[in-house]
Enzyme design. Sequence first.
Site, PDB file in Angstrom:
ATOM      1  N   CYS A 278       1.541  14.095 -12.216  1.00 46.71           N
ATOM      2  CA  CYS A 278       2.753  13.798 -12.939  1.00 46.71           C
ATOM      3  C   CYS A 278       3.550  12.599 -12.572  1.00 46.71           C
ATOM      4  CB  CYS A 278       3.690  14.535 -13.714  1.00 46.71           C
ATOM      5  SG  CYS A 278       4.844  15.308 -12.228  1.00 46.71           S
TER       6      CYS A 278
ATOM      7  N   ASN B  33      -3.505 -12.881  15.770  1.00 46.56           N
ATOM      8  CA  ASN B  33      -4.517 -11.989  15.788  1.00 46.56           C
ATOM      9  C   ASN B  33      -5.345 -12.041  17.348  1.00 46.56           C
ATOM     10  OD1 ASN B  33      -6.557  -9.885  15.714  1.00 46.56           O
ATOM     11  ND2 ASN B  33      -6.205  -9.996  13.516  1.00 46.56           N
TER      12      ASN B  33
ATOM     13  N   HIS C 174       0.820  -1.119   0.008  1.00 49.37           N
ATOM     14  CA  HIS C 174      -0.045  -0.101  -0.089  1.00 49.37           C
ATOM     15  C   HIS C 174       0.846   1.371   0.077  1.00 49.37           C
ATOM     16  CE1 HIS C 174      -3.631  -2.353   1.589  1.00 49.37           C
ATOM     17  NE2 HIS C 174      -3.422  -2.686   0.459  1.00 49.37           N
TER      18      HIS C 174
ATOM     19  N   CYS D 143       4.821  20.419 -12.581  1.00 52.13           N
ATOM     20  CA  CYS D 143       3.382  20.601 -13.332  1.00 52.13           C
ATOM     21  C   CYS D 143       2.728  21.375 -12.445  1.00 52.13           C
ATOM     22  CB  CYS D 143       3.207  19.369 -13.867  1.00 52.13           C
ATOM     23  SG  CYS D 143       2.262  18.490 -12.422  1.00 52.13           S
TER      24      CYS D 143
ATOM     25  N   GLY E 134      -1.996  -9.748  12.314  1.00 47.45           N
ATOM     26  CA  GLY E 134      -2.506  -8.171  12.547  1.00 47.45           C
ATOM     27  C   GLY E 134      -3.282  -7.544  11.661  1.00 47.45           C
TER      28      GLY E 134
ATOM     29  N   ALA F  98       0.544  -9.892  18.546  1.00 52.89           N
ATOM     30  CA  ALA F  98       1.933 -10.314  17.730  1.00 52.89           C
ATOM     31  C   ALA F  98       3.035 -10.136  18.221  1.00 52.89           C
ATOM     32  CB  ALA F  98       1.970  -9.401  16.375  1.00 52.89           C
TER      33      ALA F  98
ATOM     34  N   SER G  59      -7.247  -7.536   9.644  1.00 54.97           N
ATOM     35  CA  SER G  59      -8.589  -7.669   9.914  1.00 54.97           C
ATOM     36  C   SER G  59      -8.964  -8.711   8.557  1.00 54.97           C
ATOM     37  CB  SER G  59      -9.316  -6.442   9.762  1.00 54.97           C
ATOM     38  OG  SER G  59      -9.110  -5.557   8.814  1.00 54.97           O
TER      39      SER G  59
END
Length: 250
Positions: A131, A214, A120, A151, A188, A232, A190
């Site tokens: 750009c 978890n 991500h 730009c 960890g 964790a 969902s």
Amino acid sequence: MVNIPSPLLDTLHAAQRITVLTGAGISAESGVPTFRDAQTGLWARYRPEELATPEAFQRHPKLVWDWYAWRRELVAGVKPNAAHHALVKLEQQVPDFTLITQNVDGLHRRAGSGNVLELHGELFRTKCSRCERAVNCWQDGGETPPVCGHCHAWLRPDVVWFGEMLPVTLLQKAEAAAAQCEVFFSIGTSSLVYPAAELPFTALRGGATVVEINPQPTPLSDYVAYTLQGAAGKVLPVLLKAVWDSEVPQ
Ligand code: OAD
């Protein structure tokens, strides 16, 4: 008390290829709020899902820019925790190890993990919203986000927002690592956000033993071979000690 079932110990001891997927829960013990935790303080009235979209940035660019600036500040002030350190140790135990993370906080790299796929994006990278050039420094405009030197469009964090595509090559690498591993850990997360949430199922189809760490059940829980219920930062050091006799710094 963390109990590691002995068949899992044997499987891990023999494993040559391990893939791990992490989510916001792995950074919770460092003090980074998870996505689906209620936000606190200044940001309590916004839901992250409402801020992390291209539409939100178009409508309220300063609000979204400031939220990310706040998150950068928050993350800069915390340290990797025992769970991040445990994954650095785990990488040293197996010849083929891939760490896929949905987190943008950079804490896996700061802890010292090498083979990390940041699905991500990364909070501390900035790019032009038009750009797409990477930008390292800018003049803060005050009222609006800073603008691109080429730009003049607004700068934005180099993260994937809801409704945007993940970088194709990165996703392909993650899918290959999930398909080819012997053991897959989901830690960890969902397990709600796709395509990351599909990766444990890719691993299952490839014949891997899938393990979830978890404190809470997730939509993945019914499908995994083992659930290690707990934080964790508690579970992973116990696992490293039990399987590889490896001590994890706290
Ligand atoms: P979530 O906030 O959805 O889920 C965090 C998970 O961590 C939950 O299942 C918690 O039970 C668990 N958890 C909490 N504390 C923990 C601990 N100490 N140890 C282990 N687990 C713990 O975060 P993600 O699943 O990462 O995407 O969210 C996925 C994506 O949705 C994020 O990457 C982000 C988001 O909105 C984008 O921004 C594109």
